[in-house]
Design a protein around this motif. Structure first.
Motif, PDB file in Angstrom:
ATOM      1  N   GLU A 155       0.654   6.621  -1.548  1.00  0.00           N
ATOM      2  CA  GLU A 155      -0.547   6.055  -0.922  1.00  0.00           C
ATOM      3  C   GLU A 155      -1.501   7.179  -0.540  1.00  0.00           C
ATOM      4  O   GLU A 155      -1.099   8.170   0.075  1.00  0.00           O
ATOM      5  CB  GLU A 155      -0.158   5.272   0.343  1.00  0.00           C
ATOM      6  N   LYS A 156      -2.763   7.001  -0.901  1.00  0.00           N
ATOM      7  CA  LYS A 156      -3.782   7.917  -0.390  1.00  0.00           C
ATOM      8  C   LYS A 156      -4.319   7.266   0.879  1.00  0.00           C
ATOM      9  O   LYS A 156      -5.188   6.394   0.827  1.00  0.00           O
ATOM     10  CB  LYS A 156      -4.870   8.127  -1.441  1.00  0.00           C
ATOM     11  N   SER A 157      -3.752   7.681   2.018  1.00  0.00           N
ATOM     12  CA  SER A 157      -4.031   6.948   3.260  1.00  0.00           C
ATOM     13  C   SER A 157      -5.417   7.245   3.821  1.00  0.00           C
ATOM     14  O   SER A 157      -5.844   6.614   4.781  1.00  0.00           O
ATOM     15  CB  SER A 157      -2.940   7.212   4.301  1.00  0.00           C
ATOM     16  N   PHE A 158      -6.139   8.190   3.195  1.00  0.00           N
ATOM     17  CA  PHE A 158      -7.533   8.409   3.591  1.00  0.00           C
ATOM     18  C   PHE A 158      -8.465   7.414   2.900  1.00  0.00           C
ATOM     19  O   PHE A 158      -9.659   7.400   3.159  1.00  0.00           O
ATOM     20  CB  PHE A 158      -7.960   9.852   3.295  1.00  0.00           C
ATOM     21  N   GLN A 159      -7.904   6.580   2.037  1.00  0.00           N
ATOM     22  CA  GLN A 159      -8.677   5.478   1.459  1.00  0.00           C
ATOM     23  C   GLN A 159      -8.191   4.179   2.111  1.00  0.00           C
ATOM     24  O   GLN A 159      -7.098   4.134   2.686  1.00  0.00           O
ATOM     25  CB  GLN A 159      -8.536   5.501  -0.073  1.00  0.00           C
ATOM     26  N   PRO A 160      -8.989   3.105   2.088  1.00  0.00           N
ATOM     27  CA  PRO A 160      -8.716   2.005   3.017  1.00  0.00           C
ATOM     28  C   PRO A 160      -7.654   0.977   2.616  1.00  0.00           C
ATOM     29  O   PRO A 160      -7.314   0.096   3.421  1.00  0.00           O
ATOM     30  CB  PRO A 160     -10.087   1.314   3.126  1.00  0.00           C
ATOM     31  N   GLY A 161      -7.097   1.073   1.377  1.00  0.00           N
ATOM     32  CA  GLY A 161      -6.200   0.023   0.875  1.00  0.00           C
ATOM     33  C   GLY A 161      -5.036  -0.336   1.799  1.00  0.00           C
ATOM     34  O   GLY A 161      -4.810  -1.506   2.095  1.00  0.00           O
ATOM     35  N   GLY A 162      -4.326   0.674   2.278  1.00  0.00           N
ATOM     36  CA  GLY A 162      -3.147   0.431   3.111  1.00  0.00           C
ATOM     37  C   GLY A 162      -3.485  -0.334   4.375  1.00  0.00           C
ATOM     38  O   GLY A 162      -2.825  -1.320   4.731  1.00  0.00           O
ATOM     39  N   ARG A 163      -4.554   0.115   5.061  1.00  0.00           N
ATOM     40  CA  ARG A 163      -4.999  -0.547   6.288  1.00  0.00           C
ATOM     41  C   ARG A 163      -5.421  -1.993   6.016  1.00  0.00           C
ATOM     42  O   ARG A 163      -5.023  -2.924   6.728  1.00  0.00           O
ATOM     43  CB  ARG A 163      -6.170   0.255   6.886  1.00  0.00           C
ATOM     44  N   LEU A 164      -6.188  -2.200   4.947  1.00  0.00           N
ATOM     45  CA  LEU A 164      -6.675  -3.551   4.616  1.00  0.00           C
ATOM     46  C   LEU A 164      -5.517  -4.507   4.299  1.00  0.00           C
ATOM     47  O   LEU A 164      -5.518  -5.661   4.717  1.00  0.00           O
ATOM     48  CB  LEU A 164      -7.651  -3.492   3.425  1.00  0.00           C
ATOM     49  N   LEU A 165      -4.519  -4.001   3.570  1.00  0.00           N
ATOM     50  CA  LEU A 165      -3.367  -4.843   3.226  1.00  0.00           C
ATOM     51  C   LEU A 165      -2.570  -5.209   4.472  1.00  0.00           C
ATOM     52  O   LEU A 165      -2.123  -6.347   4.634  1.00  0.00           O
ATOM     53  CB  LEU A 165      -2.461  -4.125   2.209  1.00  0.00           C
ATOM     54  N   GLN A 166      -2.430  -4.226   5.393  1.00  0.00           N
ATOM     55  CA  GLN A 166      -1.692  -4.506   6.630  1.00  0.00           C
ATOM     56  C   GLN A 166      -2.466  -5.481   7.515  1.00  0.00           C
ATOM     57  O   GLN A 166      -1.881  -6.386   8.105  1.00  0.00           O
ATOM     58  CB  GLN A 166      -1.373  -3.204   7.368  1.00  0.00           C
ATOM     59  N   GLU A 167      -3.778  -5.308   7.582  1.00  0.00           N
ATOM     60  CA  GLU A 167      -4.603  -6.251   8.347  1.00  0.00           C
ATOM     61  C   GLU A 167      -4.521  -7.665   7.775  1.00  0.00           C
ATOM     62  O   GLU A 167      -4.657  -8.653   8.504  1.00  0.00           O
ATOM     63  CB  GLU A 167      -6.073  -5.778   8.360  1.00  0.00           C
ATOM     64  N   ALA A 168      -4.300  -7.759   6.466  1.00  0.00           N
ATOM     65  CA  ALA A 168      -4.155  -9.081   5.835  1.00  0.00           C
ATOM     66  C   ALA A 168      -2.760  -9.663   6.054  1.00  0.00           C
ATOM     67  O   ALA A 168      -2.463 -10.769   5.610  1.00  0.00           O
ATOM     68  CB  ALA A 168      -4.459  -8.972   4.340  1.00  0.00           C
ATOM     69  N   GLY A 169      -1.898  -8.888   6.755  1.00  0.00           N
ATOM     70  CA  GLY A 169      -0.581  -9.423   7.126  1.00  0.00           C
ATOM     71  C   GLY A 169       0.573  -9.034   6.231  1.00  0.00           C
ATOM     72  O   GLY A 169       1.694  -9.518   6.403  1.00  0.00           O
TER      73      GLY A 169
END
Lengths: 194, 194
Positions: A155-169
């Motif tokens: 995961e490139k955690s400086f890009q938003p994918g991980g956060r967005l997926l977690q926010e989506a549950g």
């Protein structure tokens, strides 16, 4: 996952401040022993889920996905990428935008391999903006099945994918998280031991 | 390979007199336990060769190839398919014609993953006219490496690929050979026990 971190440090090539090349062990040439360990680690991290299927997308997701499937003894499905489709019978279709290639592809899975009873673990090699993972999740949900989780090799955690997926549950498990790619160097994110 | 023959009989769908659909265990959904056995069988059949690399082509070749690589503990490389390329530095390129899709693709492998010392086992899911296998073999030979053999999951032996590859001097090992697809039925070729 230390083994993978070592591999990134030894063989990863930082091409720019958002591109890490790992074609010696993950994207073109693959290390089968490492892939087996990756499958074992995903299986451990999602051991609390009653997983019935693994879903990934061609091509670099296939090796980590088949190793996870082997560990869990469930079938693996890989979504196909197409430029655009005319025949849409019997398939689940979602659009996925690629920031790298700046193009939209359609990804497809045959309806006959997913049912509403399925608990699907999504596996992919890279997570950046999350477009592919969200597309795969929508495929699973179209048929009424459950996304059991999302397993990512890097995961490139400086890009938003991980956060967005977690926010989506979704439960997202990334085996290596990269916080920055600066001046040719890889900085890893703090590891959260699960 | 009896396990694979059973799977073809139980789940293969004859779509026409030259198309066999095996998307429930090989081309779209994959059976990981079967893939592991496939890898074990290829490793057994080529055990006399000092194999250093496995080479396949995206996408359906990746799962049987990574399982063979795991068994032999050597790296696996998958060739990429492209419509046509402009940048050709540092890569080996060959043209491959697909009779199914009636189009020519370019297949590529990075030069840094093959050297003249390599003994390369080529693995693919299907063999019909042999175009993909010949393309992969030319990639190996371009760099001066040796083709150690060609392992095929399902060969349609009523098409000329297998014969042409053998006439060219390659050892071809097909785990299942199909002699005919008539009236919705699969007829297997006589098995040669090796």
């Amino acid at each position: 996952m230390q083994l993978l971190k070592n591999k990134v440090m030894q063989e990863g090539i930082v091409l720019s401040d958002n591109v890490l090349k790992v074609d010696s062990f993950l994207n073109h040439q693959m290390d089968p022993v490492l892939m087996k360990e990756v499958g074992r680690e995903f299986s451990r991290r999602f051991s609390h889920e009653p997983i019935t299927k693994i879903l990934t997308i061609e091509s670099s997701g296939i090796a980590p996905a088949i190793m996870t499937a082997l560990e869990l003894e469930v079938p693996m499905i890989f979504a196909r990428k197409h430029k655009s489709l005319t025949l849409r019978d019997h398939i689940l279709v979602e659009k996925v935008y690629s920031f790298t290639k700046q193009e939209t592809n359609e990804i497809t899975v045959s309806k006959k391999f997913l049912s509403s009873d399925d608990h699907v673990l999504i596996i992919d090699d890279f997570l950046a903006n999350g477009e592919a993972a969200f597309g795969l999740a929508r495929i699973v949900e179209q048929i009424g099945a459950k996304v059991a989780g999302i397993g990512i090799v890097i995961e490139k955690s400086f890009q938003p994918g991980g956060r967005l997926l977690q926010e989506a549950g979704y439960q997202v498990e990334s085996l290596v998280r990269i916080a920055a790619l600066d001046n040719g160097c890889v900085t890893f994110a703090e590891e959260v031991i699960s």
